[in-house]
Design a protein around this motif. Sequence first.
Motif, PDB file in Angstrom:
ATOM      1  N   GLU A  84      13.022  22.948  -0.678  1.00  0.00           N
ATOM      2  CA  GLU A  84      12.342  21.774  -1.220  1.00  0.00           C
ATOM      3  C   GLU A  84      11.367  21.229  -0.185  1.00  0.00           C
ATOM      4  OE1 GLU A  84      13.392  17.497  -3.378  1.00  0.00           O
ATOM      5  OE2 GLU A  84      14.750  18.289  -1.856  1.00  0.00           O
ATOM      6  N   LEU A  85      10.206  20.768  -0.661  1.00  0.00           N
ATOM      7  CA  LEU A  85       9.216  20.134   0.203  1.00  0.00           C
ATOM      8  C   LEU A  85       8.930  18.723  -0.284  1.00  0.00           C
ATOM      9  CD1 LEU A  85       6.633  23.016   0.799  1.00  0.00           C
ATOM     10  CD2 LEU A  85       8.075  21.930   2.527  1.00  0.00           C
ATOM     11  N   TYR A  86       8.430  17.891   0.642  1.00  0.00           N
ATOM     12  CA  TYR A  86       8.089  16.499   0.335  1.00  0.00           C
ATOM     13  C   TYR A  86       6.602  16.262   0.555  1.00  0.00           C
ATOM     14  CZ  TYR A  86      13.138  15.616   0.949  1.00  0.00           C
ATOM     15  OH  TYR A  86      14.504  15.635   0.850  1.00  0.00           O
ATOM     16  N   LEU A  87       6.029  15.445  -0.295  1.00  0.00           N
ATOM     17  CA  LEU A  87       4.657  14.979  -0.125  1.00  0.00           C
ATOM     18  C   LEU A  87       4.711  13.511   0.277  1.00  0.00           C
ATOM     19  CD1 LEU A  87       1.562  15.450  -0.460  1.00  0.00           C
ATOM     20  CD2 LEU A  87       1.824  14.608  -2.810  1.00  0.00           C
ATOM     21  N   THR A  88       4.320  13.229   1.514  1.00  0.00           N
ATOM     22  CA  THR A  88       4.330  11.854   1.994  1.00  0.00           C
ATOM     23  C   THR A  88       3.353  11.723   3.144  1.00  0.00           C
ATOM     24  OG1 THR A  88       5.791  10.030   2.682  1.00  0.00           O
ATOM     25  CG2 THR A  88       6.204  12.187   3.671  1.00  0.00           C
ATOM     26  N   ARG A  89       3.068  10.501   3.522  1.00  0.00           N
ATOM     27  CA  ARG A  89       2.170  10.251   4.641  1.00  0.00           C
ATOM     28  C   ARG A  89       2.970  10.303   5.951  1.00  0.00           C
ATOM     29  NH1 ARG A  89      -0.698   4.928   1.930  1.00  0.00           N
ATOM     30  NH2 ARG A  89      -2.203   6.015   0.596  1.00  0.00           N
ATOM     31  N   ILE A  90       2.405  10.952   6.952  1.00  0.00           N
ATOM     32  CA  ILE A  90       3.052  11.038   8.252  1.00  0.00           C
ATOM     33  C   ILE A  90       2.024  10.677   9.325  1.00  0.00           C
ATOM     34  CG2 ILE A  90       4.136  12.560   9.953  1.00  0.00           C
ATOM     35  CD1 ILE A  90       5.937  12.044   7.593  1.00  0.00           C
ATOM     36  N   ASN A  91       2.364   9.718  10.168  1.00  0.00           N
ATOM     37  CA  ASN A  91       1.532   9.403  11.333  1.00  0.00           C
ATOM     38  C   ASN A  91       1.901  10.383  12.442  1.00  0.00           C
ATOM     39  OD1 ASN A  91       0.144   8.352  13.493  1.00  0.00           O
ATOM     40  ND2 ASN A  91       1.399   6.508  13.674  1.00  0.00           N
ATOM     41  N   GLY A 140       0.795  -1.218   0.000  1.00  0.00           N
ATOM     42  CA  GLY A 140       0.000   0.000   0.000  1.00  0.00           C
ATOM     43  C   GLY A 140       0.827   1.268   0.000  1.00  0.00           C
ATOM     44  N   ILE A 141       2.060   1.194  -0.523  1.00  0.00           N
ATOM     45  CA  ILE A 141       2.972   2.340  -0.515  1.00  0.00           C
ATOM     46  C   ILE A 141       2.984   3.011  -1.885  1.00  0.00           C
ATOM     47  CG2 ILE A 141       5.401   3.025  -0.352  1.00  0.00           C
ATOM     48  CD1 ILE A 141       5.718   0.812   1.767  1.00  0.00           C
ATOM     49  N   ILE A 142       2.798   4.310  -1.887  1.00  0.00           N
ATOM     50  CA  ILE A 142       2.863   5.134  -3.090  1.00  0.00           C
ATOM     51  C   ILE A 142       4.172   5.902  -3.053  1.00  0.00           C
ATOM     52  CG2 ILE A 142       1.711   6.982  -4.385  1.00  0.00           C
ATOM     53  CD1 ILE A 142      -0.811   6.274  -2.710  1.00  0.00           C
ATOM     54  N   ASP A 143       4.810   6.066  -4.207  1.00  0.00           N
ATOM     55  CA  ASP A 143       6.029   6.878  -4.209  1.00  0.00           C
ATOM     56  C   ASP A 143       5.699   8.303  -3.780  1.00  0.00           C
ATOM     57  OD1 ASP A 143       4.775   6.880  -6.942  1.00  0.00           O
ATOM     58  OD2 ASP A 143       6.268   8.447  -7.287  1.00  0.00           O
ATOM     59  N   SER A 144       6.640   8.912  -3.097  1.00  0.00           N
ATOM     60  CA  SER A 144       6.427  10.239  -2.531  1.00  0.00           C
ATOM     61  C   SER A 144       6.633  11.326  -3.582  1.00  0.00           C
ATOM     62  CB  SER A 144       7.379  10.461  -1.358  1.00  0.00           C
ATOM     63  OG  SER A 144       7.143   9.518  -0.332  1.00  0.00           O
ATOM     64  N   GLY A 145       6.250  12.535  -3.202  1.00  0.00           N
ATOM     65  CA  GLY A 145       6.415  13.681  -4.083  1.00  0.00           C
ATOM     66  C   GLY A 145       7.460  14.644  -3.562  1.00  0.00           C
ATOM     67  N   PHE A 195       3.271  18.766  -6.601  1.00  0.00           N
ATOM     68  CA  PHE A 195       4.525  18.036  -6.405  1.00  0.00           C
ATOM     69  C   PHE A 195       4.854  17.216  -7.644  1.00  0.00           C
ATOM     70  CE2 PHE A 195       3.191  19.045  -2.161  1.00  0.00           C
ATOM     71  CZ  PHE A 195       4.367  19.218  -1.448  1.00  0.00           C
ATOM     72  N   HIS A 196       6.078  16.688  -7.657  1.00  0.00           N
ATOM     73  CA  HIS A 196       6.518  15.806  -8.732  1.00  0.00           C
ATOM     74  C   HIS A 196       6.760  14.410  -8.173  1.00  0.00           C
ATOM     75  CE1 HIS A 196       8.167  19.846 -10.227  1.00  0.00           C
ATOM     76  NE2 HIS A 196       7.088  19.581 -10.927  1.00  0.00           N
ATOM     77  N   SER A 197       6.592  13.421  -9.011  1.00  0.00           N
ATOM     78  CA  SER A 197       6.715  12.026  -8.597  1.00  0.00           C
ATOM     79  C   SER A 197       8.177  11.609  -8.460  1.00  0.00           C
ATOM     80  CB  SER A 197       6.026  11.126  -9.625  1.00  0.00           C
ATOM     81  OG  SER A 197       6.464   9.787  -9.523  1.00  0.00           O
ATOM     82  N   ALA A 198       8.525  11.046  -7.306  1.00  0.00           N
ATOM     83  CA  ALA A 198       9.887  10.543  -7.105  1.00  0.00           C
ATOM     84  C   ALA A 198      10.171   9.354  -8.015  1.00  0.00           C
ATOM     85  CB  ALA A 198      10.086  10.144  -5.648  1.00  0.00           C
ATOM     86  N   ASP A 199       9.175   8.508  -8.239  1.00  0.00           N
ATOM     87  CA  ASP A 199       9.378   7.333  -9.090  1.00  0.00           C
ATOM     88  C   ASP A 199       9.637   7.747 -10.533  1.00  0.00           C
ATOM     89  OD1 ASP A 199       9.364   4.435  -9.539  1.00  0.00           O
ATOM     90  OD2 ASP A 199       7.501   4.799 -10.625  1.00  0.00           O
ATOM     91  N   LEU A 200       8.886   8.717 -11.030  1.00  0.00           N
ATOM     92  CA  LEU A 200       9.151   9.198 -12.383  1.00  0.00           C
ATOM     93  C   LEU A 200      10.541   9.818 -12.481  1.00  0.00           C
ATOM     94  CD1 LEU A 200       5.709  10.815 -13.325  1.00  0.00           C
ATOM     95  CD2 LEU A 200       6.655   8.642 -14.137  1.00  0.00           C
ATOM     96  N   ALA A 201      10.970  10.491 -11.420  1.00  0.00           N
ATOM     97  CA  ALA A 201      12.294  11.121 -11.442  1.00  0.00           C
ATOM     98  C   ALA A 201      13.405  10.089 -11.568  1.00  0.00           C
ATOM     99  CB  ALA A 201      12.492  11.954 -10.178  1.00  0.00           C
ATOM    100  N   HIS A 242       2.081  25.554   2.473  1.00  0.00           N
ATOM    101  CA  HIS A 242       1.947  25.025   1.111  1.00  0.00           C
ATOM    102  C   HIS A 242       0.825  23.990   1.078  1.00  0.00           C
ATOM    103  CE1 HIS A 242       3.435  24.267  -2.925  1.00  0.00           C
ATOM    104  NE2 HIS A 242       3.480  22.965  -2.689  1.00  0.00           N
ATOM    105  N   ARG A 243       0.203  23.801  -0.085  1.00  0.00           N
ATOM    106  CA  ARG A 243      -0.835  22.783  -0.244  1.00  0.00           C
ATOM    107  C   ARG A 243      -0.187  21.455  -0.612  1.00  0.00           C
ATOM    108  NH1 ARG A 243      -3.437  24.374  -4.703  1.00  0.00           N
ATOM    109  NH2 ARG A 243      -4.871  22.616  -4.580  1.00  0.00           N
ATOM    110  N   PHE A 244      -0.334  20.482   0.280  1.00  0.00           N
ATOM    111  CA  PHE A 244       0.324  19.192   0.103  1.00  0.00           C
ATOM    112  C   PHE A 244      -0.597  18.244  -0.660  1.00  0.00           C
ATOM    113  CE2 PHE A 244       2.912  21.276   3.102  1.00  0.00           C
ATOM    114  CZ  PHE A 244       4.163  20.677   3.048  1.00  0.00           C
ATOM    115  N   GLU A 245      -0.720  18.530  -1.949  1.00  0.00           N
ATOM    116  CA  GLU A 245      -1.543  17.750  -2.856  1.00  0.00           C
ATOM    117  C   GLU A 245      -0.719  17.406  -4.090  1.00  0.00           C
ATOM    118  OE1 GLU A 245      -4.966  20.146  -3.586  1.00  0.00           O
ATOM    119  OE2 GLU A 245      -5.620  20.107  -1.478  1.00  0.00           O
ATOM    120  N   ALA A 246      -1.073  16.310  -4.747  1.00  0.00           N
ATOM    121  CA  ALA A 246      -0.249  15.766  -5.832  1.00  0.00           C
ATOM    122  C   ALA A 246       0.026  16.780  -6.932  1.00  0.00           C
ATOM    123  CB  ALA A 246      -0.923  14.525  -6.412  1.00  0.00           C
ATOM    124  N   GLU A 247      -0.935  17.626  -7.240  1.00  0.00           N
ATOM    125  CA  GLU A 247      -0.756  18.582  -8.337  1.00  0.00           C
ATOM    126  C   GLU A 247       0.352  19.586  -8.055  1.00  0.00           C
ATOM    127  OE1 GLU A 247      -4.110  21.934  -7.562  1.00  0.00           O
ATOM    128  OE2 GLU A 247      -4.841  19.897  -7.884  1.00  0.00           O
TER     129      GLU A 247
END
Length: 279
Positions: free
Chosen positions: A167-174, A132-137, A193-199, A186-191
């Motif tokens: 630089e900022l990161y988009l990720t899940r934090i408990n 259930g892990i998505i690459d971060s932004g 940020f850029h995909s780490a996996d694509l990078a 900043h608005r922490f939404e996918a639009e």
Amino acid sequence: MVIRYDAAVKLLLVTKGHPFDRPAFFALFDALPDVAWTHVEHPAAPWLMAPERLRAFDLLVFYDMPGLLFRPATPPDRIDPPDAMKAGMEALLAEGKPLLFLHHALAGWPAWDRWAEIIGGRFHYTPDPARGIIDSGYRHDVTHRVRVVADHPVTDGLDDGFTITDELYLTRINEADKLPLLRSGHRFEAENFHSADLAVRGRMHANDGWHHPPGSDLIAWAKRAGNSPVVYIQCGDGPSAYGNPGYRRLLSNAVAWLTGPDAGPWARNFTGMPAGKPG
């Protein structure tokens, strides 16, 4: 350079795995009053992670990103840390060694889940659908407002916050197991940020076809790991952040608190934030 044997506070700075402006980064620690720092890089660093080898140091500062073997246009291999480091870190946590993690340290040792537990989160370079892990932004050069959300020694003197380009990161934090210190406007939404996996696949600064749920705006926290006080600060990608007065005050405060008399007792008694308490 003079060796400060008489400095009141001695730090070990751990780096490598991610590029950074070395003179500008080390100048941050040169500016700290009555602090002496020593620098160690990977792959040597893991072999020092044991209480008997680190008695002389009051604080371990991690600005590293180990455990990733990058290859052109393919996902990185995930490398496990040596067993000696795993055992040594547990001994350090039992002893209560203070730990400070900065910026890209959030991505370190992705094959070792315990490392993310110690820091309090994880930046994921690659997705792992089975877990259930998505690459971060990521997003470079974001000018954003940092808001103070805790009256704490680490945030002392920052008033209502500061503006920084970083630089900022988009990720899940408990957030349940940590004391929130700073949030970003900043608005922490996918639009945004850029995909780490694509990078890592060769497409820097891209997010087309990438989906990530809204992430946490929490960018600095304090927590415990074993008996150790831990602080993570997401700020600090490069010179624009290093020279920011708010960031410099934040870093100085974190070092002072973690090496002072109150952080250890705080960590031993901290059990997380009460349910529903805002931060």
